[in-house]
Design a protein around this motif. Structure first.
Motif, PDB file in Angstrom:
ATOM      1  N   SER A   1       1.559 107.368 -28.536  1.00 48.90           N
ATOM      2  CA  SER A   1       1.847 108.763 -28.203  1.00 48.90           C
ATOM      3  C   SER A   1       1.422 109.687 -29.338  1.00 48.90           C
ATOM      4  CB  SER A   1       3.340 108.947 -27.916  1.00 48.90           C
ATOM      5  OG  SER A   1       3.725 108.207 -26.778  1.00 48.90           O
ATOM      6  N   TYR A   2       1.667 109.262 -30.567  1.00 48.95           N
ATOM      7  CA  TYR A   2       1.303 110.110 -31.703  1.00 48.95           C
ATOM      8  C   TYR A   2      -0.191 110.059 -32.005  1.00 48.95           C
ATOM      9  CZ  TYR A   2       6.040 111.498 -32.521  1.00 48.95           C
ATOM     10  OH  TYR A   2       7.267 112.081 -32.368  1.00 48.95           O
ATOM     11  N   VAL A   3      -0.834 108.950 -31.670  1.00 50.97           N
ATOM     12  CA  VAL A   3      -2.294 108.889 -31.786  1.00 50.97           C
ATOM     13  C   VAL A   3      -2.924 109.960 -30.909  1.00 50.97           C
ATOM     14  CG1 VAL A   3      -4.299 107.494 -31.129  1.00 50.97           C
ATOM     15  CG2 VAL A   3      -2.488 106.490 -32.517  1.00 50.97           C
ATOM     16  N   GLY A   4      -2.363 110.191 -29.717  1.00 50.33           N
ATOM     17  CA  GLY A   4      -2.863 111.247 -28.845  1.00 50.33           C
ATOM     18  C   GLY A   4      -2.381 112.623 -29.244  1.00 50.33           C
ATOM     19  N   ALA A   5      -1.180 112.694 -29.825  1.00 51.79           N
ATOM     20  CA  ALA A   5      -0.617 113.995 -30.182  1.00 51.79           C
ATOM     21  C   ALA A   5      -1.374 114.658 -31.318  1.00 51.79           C
ATOM     22  CB  ALA A   5       0.855 113.837 -30.559  1.00 51.79           C
ATOM     23  N   ALA A   6      -1.760 113.890 -32.322  1.00 50.14           N
ATOM     24  CA  ALA A   6      -2.372 114.481 -33.516  1.00 50.14           C
ATOM     25  C   ALA A   6      -3.631 115.294 -33.193  1.00 50.14           C
ATOM     26  CB  ALA A   6      -2.666 113.399 -34.548  1.00 50.14           C
ATOM     27  N   PRO A   7      -4.626 114.745 -32.490  1.00 44.17           N
ATOM     28  CA  PRO A   7      -5.816 115.563 -32.203  1.00 44.17           C
ATOM     29  C   PRO A   7      -5.536 116.723 -31.253  1.00 44.17           C
ATOM     30  CG  PRO A   7      -6.005 113.395 -31.174  1.00 44.17           C
ATOM     31  CD  PRO A   7      -4.826 113.342 -32.072  1.00 44.17           C
ATOM     32  N   ALA A   8      -4.584 116.568 -30.336  1.00 35.44           N
ATOM     33  CA  ALA A   8      -4.250 117.671 -29.434  1.00 35.44           C
ATOM     34  C   ALA A   8      -3.655 118.839 -30.214  1.00 35.44           C
ATOM     35  CB  ALA A   8      -3.285 117.197 -28.349  1.00 35.44           C
ATOM     36  N   LEU A   9      -2.741 118.533 -31.131  1.00 39.00           N
ATOM     37  CA  LEU A   9      -2.125 119.580 -31.945  1.00 39.00           C
ATOM     38  C   LEU A   9      -3.131 120.214 -32.898  1.00 39.00           C
ATOM     39  CD1 LEU A   9       1.220 117.757 -32.658  1.00 39.00           C
ATOM     40  CD2 LEU A   9       1.030 119.987 -31.598  1.00 39.00           C
ATOM     41  N   GLU A  10      -4.012 119.414 -33.439  1.00 38.38           N
ATOM     42  CA  GLU A  10      -5.038 119.949 -34.337  1.00 38.38           C
ATOM     43  C   GLU A  10      -5.960 120.913 -33.597  1.00 38.38           C
ATOM     44  OE1 GLU A  10      -5.019 116.060 -37.308  1.00 38.38           O
ATOM     45  OE2 GLU A  10      -6.586 116.289 -35.786  1.00 38.38           O
ATOM     46  N   LEU A  11      -6.253 120.605 -32.343  1.00 38.49           N
ATOM     47  CA  LEU A  11      -7.085 121.504 -31.547  1.00 38.49           C
ATOM     48  C   LEU A  11      -6.359 122.819 -31.270  1.00 38.49           C
ATOM     49  CD1 LEU A  11      -9.653 122.052 -29.932  1.00 38.49           C
ATOM     50  CD2 LEU A  11      -8.589 120.878 -27.994  1.00 38.49           C
ATOM     51  N   LEU A  12      -5.083 122.735 -30.936  1.00 41.46           N
ATOM     52  CA  LEU A  12      -4.299 123.957 -30.726  1.00 41.46           C
ATOM     53  C   LEU A  12      -4.305 124.828 -31.983  1.00 41.46           C
ATOM     54  CD1 LEU A  12      -1.194 122.517 -28.844  1.00 41.46           C
ATOM     55  CD2 LEU A  12      -2.851 124.112 -27.902  1.00 41.46           C
ATOM     56  N   GLY A  13      -4.153 124.193 -33.130  1.00 42.99           N
ATOM     57  CA  GLY A  13      -4.162 124.937 -34.376  1.00 42.99           C
ATOM     58  C   GLY A  13      -5.505 125.578 -34.653  1.00 42.99           C
ATOM     59  N   ALA A  14      -6.583 124.878 -34.295  1.00 41.46           N
ATOM     60  CA  ALA A  14      -7.924 125.420 -34.526  1.00 41.46           C
ATOM     61  C   ALA A  14      -8.197 126.633 -33.640  1.00 41.46           C
ATOM     62  CB  ALA A  14      -8.972 124.337 -34.277  1.00 41.46           C
ATOM     63  N   ILE A  15      -7.697 126.618 -32.421  1.00 41.34           N
ATOM     64  CA  ILE A  15      -7.896 127.744 -31.505  1.00 41.34           C
ATOM     65  C   ILE A  15      -6.984 128.905 -31.881  1.00 41.34           C
ATOM     66  CG2 ILE A  15      -7.726 128.507 -29.099  1.00 41.34           C
ATOM     67  CD1 ILE A  15      -8.342 125.577 -28.311  1.00 41.34           C
ATOM     68  N   GLY A  16      -5.730 128.602 -32.186  1.00 44.03           N
ATOM     69  CA  GLY A  16      -4.770 129.629 -32.565  1.00 44.03           C
ATOM     70  C   GLY A  16      -3.862 130.027 -31.413  1.00 44.03           C
ATOM     71  N   VAL A  17      -2.561 130.047 -31.668  1.00 41.43           N
ATOM     72  CA  VAL A  17      -1.585 130.332 -30.621  1.00 41.43           C
ATOM     73  C   VAL A  17      -1.743 131.741 -30.072  1.00 41.43           C
ATOM     74  CG1 VAL A  17       0.882 130.528 -30.100  1.00 41.43           C
ATOM     75  CG2 VAL A  17       0.069 128.635 -31.490  1.00 41.43           C
ATOM     76  N   GLU A  18      -2.104 132.699 -30.897  1.00 41.55           N
ATOM     77  CA  GLU A  18      -2.257 134.074 -30.407  1.00 41.55           C
ATOM     78  C   GLU A  18      -3.332 134.148 -29.332  1.00 41.55           C
ATOM     79  OE1 GLU A  18      -0.381 136.525 -30.985  1.00 41.55           O
ATOM     80  OE2 GLU A  18       0.750 135.957 -32.769  1.00 41.55           O
ATOM     81  N   ARG A  19      -4.457 133.462 -29.548  1.00 41.46           N
ATOM     82  CA  ARG A  19      -5.522 133.446 -28.533  1.00 41.46           C
ATOM     83  C   ARG A  19      -5.064 132.735 -27.272  1.00 41.46           C
ATOM     84  NH1 ARG A  19     -10.464 131.414 -32.360  1.00 41.46           N
ATOM     85  NH2 ARG A  19     -10.970 133.390 -33.391  1.00 41.46           N
ATOM     86  N   ILE A  20      -4.369 131.620 -27.467  1.00 39.29           N
ATOM     87  CA  ILE A  20      -3.892 130.860 -26.310  1.00 39.29           C
ATOM     88  C   ILE A  20      -2.897 131.691 -25.508  1.00 39.29           C
ATOM     89  CG2 ILE A  20      -2.676 128.778 -25.587  1.00 39.29           C
ATOM     90  CD1 ILE A  20      -3.723 127.489 -28.227  1.00 39.29           C
ATOM     91  N   HIS A  21      -2.008 132.370 -26.196  1.00 39.04           N
ATOM     92  CA  HIS A  21      -1.024 133.226 -25.533  1.00 39.04           C
ATOM     93  C   HIS A  21      -1.706 134.275 -24.677  1.00 39.04           C
ATOM     94  CE1 HIS A  21       1.605 136.854 -25.434  1.00 39.04           C
ATOM     95  NE2 HIS A  21       2.523 135.972 -25.130  1.00 39.04           N
ATOM     96  N   ALA A  22      -2.697 134.958 -25.242  1.00 41.25           N
ATOM     97  CA  ALA A  22      -3.401 136.004 -24.490  1.00 41.25           C
ATOM     98  C   ALA A  22      -4.107 135.427 -23.267  1.00 41.25           C
ATOM     99  CB  ALA A  22      -4.411 136.703 -25.409  1.00 41.25           C
TER     100      ALA A  22
END
Length: 344
Positions: free
Chosen positions: A254-275
């Motif tokens: 589960s964490y093997v999959g979580a790490a790259p998913a979270l890293e991608l979210l961080g690279a995009i940025g929550v503000e952009r995702i929110h909009a």
């Protein structure tokens, strides 16, 4: 990373509007899990090589919620992470919870000998008084997508010296959240964080850490005197000095999959995702002649909606008798239009 650069990392069948039930993995997460499945099958790697992902995921979650990695515990589910908090309250302590709260943030309090009072979400802040030991609520309500009045609830709790516990499962990943506003903030990662089920994170404020008994402590919560993690054998009790004392032994895949998913979210940025997410939700509501809500999760009362959407290949959910649709990174205008055409 720009959104248009990331969109190719998902391959959903058109019409997926159900992230509030489970998120879809980006390609880096899926490929990481597939690689480790092969390693597991062949016995090629030590488990410690997979466990590196747990630390990566912990650090990325901390960044997403504005906290330090030392203040984040890892586990498997929200209820498991909140159970030690509930078990540490004195018998008969008063707890305030919204009446429509998801049960992962309700049952942990109800199974203890506590005085639990449930009120409508909009009444939570005024229900907190001098007797209240703890107030627990979801930052975003699971059934409706309603964003909680966090400012009011936190202010009321602080005025009465009550602990503030939040479930951010339906918030972190699309809504900017500052974990440091809370005493405890738990989040399952399989929805908006797009991780495999079995990964969850919990912020535990340093000021309250000693007030919570780590009743599920195991080898992963230990720390050797040298500072090396993981106390494998024998006494004395030597728990980590950080929030890792609340860690549950991680489900590695589960964490093997979580790490790259979270890293991608961080690279995009929550503000952009929110909009992006809220714009799609508002587009859906506008197509139904309804006002915007400011949430990536919408709840509408449309009899027969689920059947019409299913016939069109659109996947959504029904909660509390209402259609619930959720919009995330991999949702497109075409997905919204597909749903609107089916409903109108």
């Amino acid at each position: 990373m720009e959104l248009h650069e990331a969109v190719h990392l998902w391959e959903p069948t058109p019409g997926y509007l159900n992230t509030a039930s489970y998120g879809l993995p980006p390609r880096p997460a899926l490929e990481a899990v597939r690689r480790v499945l092969g390693e597991w099958q062949r016995g090629d790697e030590p488990w410690s090589s997979w466990d590196v992902s747990t630390g990566r995921a912990r650090e990325e979650f901390a960044r997403l919620v504005g906290a330090d990695a030392d203040d984040i515990a890892v586990g498997a589910a929200v209820s498991q992470q909140l159970a030690p908090v509930a078990a540490s309250l004195p018998s008969g302590a008063h707890v305030v919870v919204p009446e429509a709260e998801f049960t992962s943030n309700l049952f942990p309090w109800l199974v203890q000998d506590l005085n639990v009072r449930t009120v409508p979400l909009e009444k939570v802040a005024e229900a907190v008084d001098g007797r209240t030991a703890l107030v627990a609520f979801s930052v975003v309500q699971s059934a409706t997508g309603e964003v909680a009045p966090v400012d009011d609830i936190v202010a009321a709790a602080r005025a009465h010296d009550a602990l503030v516990v939040a479930d951010a499962t339906q918030a972190v990943g699309w809504l900017p959240v500052d974990a440091r506003r809370f005493d405890v903030l738990a989040c399952a990662a399989y929805k908006w964080l797009m991780a495999p089920r079995g990964a969850a994170f919990c912020y535990v404020a340093p000021a309250v850490r000693e007030r919570i008994r780590p009743v599920a402590a195991g080898w992963y919560a230990g720390e050797e005197p040298s500072g090396e993690p993981h106390a494998y054998y024998g006494p004395p009790l030597r728990l980590a000095s950080t929030a890792r004392r609340f860690d549950l032994s991680p489900a590695w895949l589960s964490y093997v999959g979580a790490a790259p998913a979270l890293e991608l979210l961080g690279a995009i940025g929550v503000e952009r995702i929110h909009a992006h997410d809220v714009a799609l939700a508002d587009r859906f509501l506008a197509g139904l002649g309804l006002p915007p809500t400011g949430s990536a999760i919408v709840s509408v009362d449309l009899p027969g909606a689920q059947e019409r959407l299913a016939a069109a290949g659109v996947r959504a959910a029904v909660r509390d008798g209402r259609l619930r649709a959720a919009f995330h990174l991999y949702t497109t205008d075409a997905d919204v239009d597909l749903a609107l055409n089916a409903l109108t």
